[in-house]
Write an enzyme that holds these catalytic residues in place. Sequence first.
Site, PDB file in Angstrom:
ATOM      1  N   ASP A   1      -1.632  -4.082  10.277  1.00 24.41           N
ATOM      2  CA  ASP A   1      -3.102  -4.010   9.650  1.00 24.41           C
ATOM      3  C   ASP A   1      -3.984  -3.025  10.448  1.00 24.41           C
ATOM      4  O   ASP A   1      -3.924  -2.612  11.546  1.00 24.41           O
ATOM      5  CB  ASP A   1      -3.700  -5.370  10.118  1.00 24.41           C
ATOM      6  CG  ASP A   1      -4.844  -5.818   8.921  1.00 24.41           C
ATOM      7  OD1 ASP A   1      -4.418  -5.618   7.602  1.00 24.41           O
ATOM      8  OD2 ASP A   1      -5.857  -5.914   9.423  1.00 24.41           O
TER       9      ASP A   1
ATOM     10  N   ASN B   1       0.803  -1.204  -0.157  1.00 17.27           N
ATOM     11  CA  ASN B   1       0.110   0.059   0.041  1.00 17.27           C
ATOM     12  C   ASN B   1       0.901   1.282   0.011  1.00 17.27           C
ATOM     13  O   ASN B   1       1.432   1.611   1.020  1.00 17.27           O
ATOM     14  CB  ASN B   1      -0.813   0.046   1.407  1.00 17.27           C
ATOM     15  CG  ASN B   1      -1.767   1.215   1.400  1.00 17.27           C
ATOM     16  OD1 ASN B   1      -1.656   2.246   1.051  1.00 17.27           O
ATOM     17  ND2 ASN B   1      -3.037   0.908   2.062  1.00 17.27           N
TER      18      ASN B   1
ATOM     19  N   ASP C   1      -9.081   8.866   3.921  1.00 12.52           N
ATOM     20  CA  ASP C   1      -8.633  10.389   4.460  1.00 12.52           C
ATOM     21  C   ASP C   1      -9.622  11.529   4.302  1.00 12.52           C
ATOM     22  O   ASP C   1      -9.878  12.049   5.396  1.00 12.52           O
ATOM     23  CB  ASP C   1      -7.196  10.554   4.093  1.00 12.52           C
ATOM     24  CG  ASP C   1      -6.227   9.857   4.816  1.00 12.52           C
ATOM     25  OD1 ASP C   1      -6.466   9.146   5.912  1.00 12.52           O
ATOM     26  OD2 ASP C   1      -5.047   9.768   4.456  1.00 12.52           O
TER      27      ASP C   1
ATOM     28  N   PHE D   1      -4.595   9.114   1.719  1.00 15.01           N
ATOM     29  CA  PHE D   1      -4.985   8.185   0.999  1.00 15.01           C
ATOM     30  C   PHE D   1      -6.430   7.389   1.600  1.00 15.01           C
ATOM     31  O   PHE D   1      -6.647   7.869   2.824  1.00 15.01           O
ATOM     32  CB  PHE D   1      -3.886   6.760   0.755  1.00 15.01           C
ATOM     33  CG  PHE D   1      -3.681   6.077   2.223  1.00 15.01           C
ATOM     34  CD1 PHE D   1      -2.651   6.764   3.148  1.00 15.01           C
ATOM     35  CD2 PHE D   1      -4.201   4.992   2.209  1.00 15.01           C
ATOM     36  CE1 PHE D   1      -2.398   6.039   4.198  1.00 15.01           C
ATOM     37  CE2 PHE D   1      -3.828   4.153   3.584  1.00 15.01           C
ATOM     38  CZ  PHE D   1      -2.941   5.008   4.309  1.00 15.01           C
TER      39      PHE D   1
ATOM     40  N   GLY E   1       0.278   4.376   0.158  1.00  9.28           N
ATOM     41  CA  GLY E   1      -0.219   5.530   1.083  1.00  9.28           C
ATOM     42  C   GLY E   1       0.713   5.101   2.451  1.00  9.28           C
ATOM     43  O   GLY E   1       1.303   6.140   2.992  1.00  9.28           O
ATOM     44  N   LYS E   2       0.685   3.785   2.808  1.00  5.49           N
ATOM     45  CA  LYS E   2       1.419   3.528   3.997  1.00  5.49           C
ATOM     46  C   LYS E   2       2.665   3.720   4.036  1.00  5.49           C
ATOM     47  O   LYS E   2       3.401   3.860   4.952  1.00  5.49           O
ATOM     48  CB  LYS E   2       0.696   1.901   4.321  1.00  5.49           C
ATOM     49  CG  LYS E   2      -0.269   1.660   5.263  1.00  5.49           C
ATOM     50  CD  LYS E   2      -0.013   0.234   5.332  1.00  5.49           C
ATOM     51  CE  LYS E   2      -1.614  -0.293   6.045  1.00  5.49           C
ATOM     52  NZ  LYS E   2      -1.340  -1.837   6.183  1.00  5.49           N
TER      53      LYS E   2
ATOM     54  N   LYS F   1      -0.842  14.588  10.620  1.00  9.87           N
ATOM     55  CA  LYS F   1      -1.433  13.407  10.586  1.00  9.87           C
ATOM     56  C   LYS F   1      -0.534  12.176  11.433  1.00  9.87           C
ATOM     57  O   LYS F   1      -1.021  11.445  11.920  1.00  9.87           O
ATOM     58  CB  LYS F   1      -1.720  12.683   9.108  1.00  9.87           C
ATOM     59  CG  LYS F   1      -2.235  11.559   9.073  1.00  9.87           C
ATOM     60  CD  LYS F   1      -2.725  10.798   7.781  1.00  9.87           C
ATOM     61  CE  LYS F   1      -3.191   9.389   7.889  1.00  9.87           C
ATOM     62  NZ  LYS F   1      -3.334   8.743   6.736  1.00  9.87           N
TER      63      LYS F   1
HETATM   64  P1  IMP Z   1      -4.455  -3.039   5.040  1.00  5.09           P
HETATM   65  O1  IMP Z   1      -3.621  -2.919   4.182  1.00  5.09           O
HETATM   66  O2  IMP Z   1      -5.035  -4.426   4.913  1.00  5.09           O
HETATM   67  O3  IMP Z   1      -4.309  -2.763   6.430  1.00  5.09           O
HETATM   68  O4  IMP Z   1      -5.601  -2.050   4.586  1.00  5.09           O
HETATM   69  C1  IMP Z   1      -5.983  -0.831   5.544  1.00  5.09           C
HETATM   70  C2  IMP Z   1      -7.004  -0.110   4.564  1.00  5.09           C
HETATM   71  O5  IMP Z   1      -7.453   0.641   5.700  1.00  5.09           O
HETATM   72  C3  IMP Z   1      -6.359   0.701   3.639  1.00  5.09           C
HETATM   73  O6  IMP Z   1      -6.244   0.298   2.315  1.00  5.09           O
HETATM   74  C4  IMP Z   1      -7.465   1.996   3.730  1.00  5.09           C
HETATM   75  O7  IMP Z   1      -8.471   1.835   3.061  1.00  5.09           O
HETATM   76  C5  IMP Z   1      -7.809   1.848   5.150  1.00  5.09           C
HETATM   77  N1  IMP Z   1      -6.827   2.723   5.826  1.00  5.09           N
HETATM   78  C6  IMP Z   1      -5.940   2.338   7.004  1.00  5.09           C
HETATM   79  N2  IMP Z   1      -5.346   3.426   7.330  1.00  5.09           N
HETATM   80  C7  IMP Z   1      -5.744   4.488   6.828  1.00  5.09           C
HETATM   81  C8  IMP Z   1      -5.211   5.933   6.757  1.00  5.09           C
HETATM   82  O8  IMP Z   1      -4.451   6.426   7.633  1.00  5.09           O
HETATM   83  N3  IMP Z   1      -5.895   6.673   6.073  1.00  5.09           N
HETATM   84  C9  IMP Z   1      -6.915   6.343   5.230  1.00  5.09           C
HETATM   85  N4  IMP Z   1      -7.334   4.840   5.183  1.00  5.09           N
HETATM   86  C10 IMP Z   1      -6.827   3.833   5.969  1.00  5.09           C
END
Ligand code: IMP
Length: 191
Positions: free
Chosen positions: A67, A10, A149, A146, A12-13, A169
Amino acid sequence: MKILYLASKNFGKIKEYKKLLSNVNCQLLLQPESIEVEENGNTFRENAIKKACEVSKKTGNYAIADDSGICIDALDGKPGIYSSRYAENDQRRIERVLKELDGEKNRCAFFIANVCVCSPSGDLILESEAKCFGNIIEKPRGNSGFGYDPIFEEVSSRLTFAEMNNELKDECSHRGKALKKIIPQLLEIFA
Ligand code: IMP
């Protein structure tokens, strides 16, 4: 310098982790493209452990994963662990949430992040959890970040995550707070 793999695809992460871990003396690398981890746990914690442990075992290096997701009171905690799979892309996911909350007065929600770190042998050595509380607004605001948000207004600043600069943030987000708790241990491991 020791390697730390970030068990995520991801972007954004990944951007957030690069900043949040900038003082840790490690080489932060992205999870190799060839590694696919199925997120089939029943909790955020189970999924985070699975991602970090599989990436550390397969690469023979330290791995960090989180997660995370958004839990909305009026939707009985949904999308929750299904946040990234709630629709096909970020825009559709936002549209779905806004539609499901149409006419709803209770807009309370929180973001949650479970962060964990596994050793090169695949053992869980650090874990942390944090939440950030807010409300789901009716129309998206802001252009940064992302995921959800633009529709999540943080409770004390009254800004959406997409209206915040990176520093703000990181200070109040679920991910920023969860990582901050384990930074002292990370500084020791990667001294
Ligand atoms: P993961 O990669 O399975 O942990 O997915 C987390 C999902 O939660 C992301 O794809 C976003 O849709 C949402 N998410 C988690 N953290 C954020 C954040 O900081 N901002 C916006 N969406 C987030």
